[in-house]
Design a protein around this motif. Structure first.
Motif, PDB file in Angstrom:
ATOM      1  N   ARG A   1     -25.463 -21.955   7.807  1.00  0.00           N
ATOM      2  CA  ARG A   1     -26.108 -21.445   9.788  1.00  0.00           C
ATOM      3  C   ARG A   1     -25.763 -19.990  10.106  1.00  0.00           C
ATOM      4  NH1 ARG A   1     -24.564 -26.750  13.136  1.00  0.00           N
ATOM      5  NH2 ARG A   1     -26.005 -24.864  14.376  1.00  0.00           N
TER       6      ARG A   1
ATOM      7  N   ILE B   1     -27.681 -17.796   7.999  1.00  0.00           N
ATOM      8  CA  ILE B   1     -29.159 -17.893   8.142  1.00  0.00           C
ATOM      9  C   ILE B   1     -29.170 -16.940   9.713  1.00  0.00           C
ATOM     10  CG2 ILE B   1     -31.010 -19.385   9.645  1.00  0.00           C
ATOM     11  CD1 ILE B   1     -29.782 -21.654   7.508  1.00  0.00           C
TER      12      ILE B   1
ATOM     13  N   SER C   1     -30.338 -20.492   1.211  1.00  0.00           N
ATOM     14  CA  SER C   1     -31.373 -20.063   2.235  1.00  0.00           C
ATOM     15  C   SER C   1     -31.687 -18.193   1.565  1.00  0.00           C
ATOM     16  CB  SER C   1     -30.553 -19.564   3.084  1.00  0.00           C
ATOM     17  OG  SER C   1     -31.197 -18.940   4.586  1.00  0.00           O
TER      18      SER C   1
ATOM     19  N   ILE D   1     -35.241 -22.007   3.241  1.00  0.00           N
ATOM     20  CA  ILE D   1     -34.329 -23.242   2.951  1.00  0.00           C
ATOM     21  C   ILE D   1     -34.460 -24.579   2.056  1.00  0.00           C
ATOM     22  CG2 ILE D   1     -32.358 -24.545   3.858  1.00  0.00           C
ATOM     23  CD1 ILE D   1     -32.948 -23.271   6.260  1.00  0.00           C
TER      24      ILE D   1
ATOM     25  N   ASN E   1     -39.851 -24.251   7.968  1.00  0.00           N
ATOM     26  CA  ASN E   1     -38.822 -23.719   8.796  1.00  0.00           C
ATOM     27  C   ASN E   1     -39.772 -22.743  10.395  1.00  0.00           C
ATOM     28  OD1 ASN E   1     -40.651 -21.681   7.349  1.00  0.00           O
ATOM     29  ND2 ASN E   1     -39.409 -20.614   6.878  1.00  0.00           N
TER      30      ASN E   1
ATOM     31  N   ASP F   1     -32.784 -23.230  10.839  1.00  0.00           N
ATOM     32  CA  ASP F   1     -31.827 -23.893  10.192  1.00  0.00           C
ATOM     33  C   ASP F   1     -31.523 -25.409  11.011  1.00  0.00           C
ATOM     34  OD1 ASP F   1     -31.208 -23.109  13.129  1.00  0.00           O
ATOM     35  OD2 ASP F   1     -28.689 -23.132  12.982  1.00  0.00           O
TER      36      ASP F   1
END
Length: 204
Positions: A39, A42, A65, A75, A97, A119
């Motif tokens: 995360r 991301i 990712s 992802i 996403n 995420d």
């Protein structure tokens, strides 16, 4: 965790091609921490490939990712099983996403800005892993065990008290005043005592 691909015609799923990985509590913690790292990547619009293996090293789960030019991250999650030092089965799922936060919305002009939330699927999986860990590390399990055990103990105490009281009332009924309002036009006071010595009808 399990990934089941869709059937070739796009209708339903092909369970014969599903791939699973079974994670212990420790491995669930490891994967949850890995997803925290994912995360972070991301949010920084960086590529990332991260995951963990199961205890016996017979399978792994990998999250990847890849950011695009618009700031969204593609992802994927892949589960692989191994045999003889090679991948025996593999299955991959692509996550949506298109979630985003709306900021500075102007009702007159409809203008606003957005913050991509690519995420979200990762957050949901991480929450599930954390709940699994909490449930398996004692607190929740002990709570359920204690409540059920305490209920059964209290149930027995109440049942014994009612049964003892019923016998006492039955034994003393003949010595009580026949003018009691409970006995007027009611016949014997036995009508007020359960005829089922087990009292199971009250506790099933």
């Amino acid at each position: 965790m399990k990934i089941t691909p869709r059937s070739g015609n796009g209708v339903g799923y092909d369970n014969s091609k599903s791939v699973s990985i079974y994670l212990s509590v420790n491995q669930a913690v490891v994967l949850s921490q890995a997803l925290s790292m994912l995360r972070e990547k991301i949010r920084n619009n960086q590529a990332c490939n991260i995951g963990c293996t199961n205890n016996k090293k017979l399978a792994n789960v990998v999250f990847e990712s890849i950011p695009d030019s618009s700031g969204l991250a593609k992802i994927t999650c892949t589960i692989n099983t191994f045999a003889n030092g090679a991948i025996a089965k593999t299955a991959t799922i692509d996550f949506k996403n298109d979630e985003y936060i709306v900021q500075d919305f102007d009702a007159n002009t409809m203008n606003h800005t957005t913050v991509n939330m690519s995420d979200v699927p990762v957050v949901l999986i991480q929450n599930l892993l954390n709940e699994y860990v909490k449930a398996m590390t004692g607190a929740a399990a002990y709570g359920v065990h204690y409540c059920v055990g305490q209920y059964k103990y209290d149930k027995r105490k109440i049942k014994d008290a009612l049964l003892a009281g019923g016998h006492k009332q039955l034994g003393n009924s003949q010595q009580q005043n026949n003018n009691s309002i409970f006995n007027q036009d009611k016949g014997s006071s036995n009508e007020f005592v359960s005829t089922n010595d087990s009292f199971d009808e009250f506790f099933d």
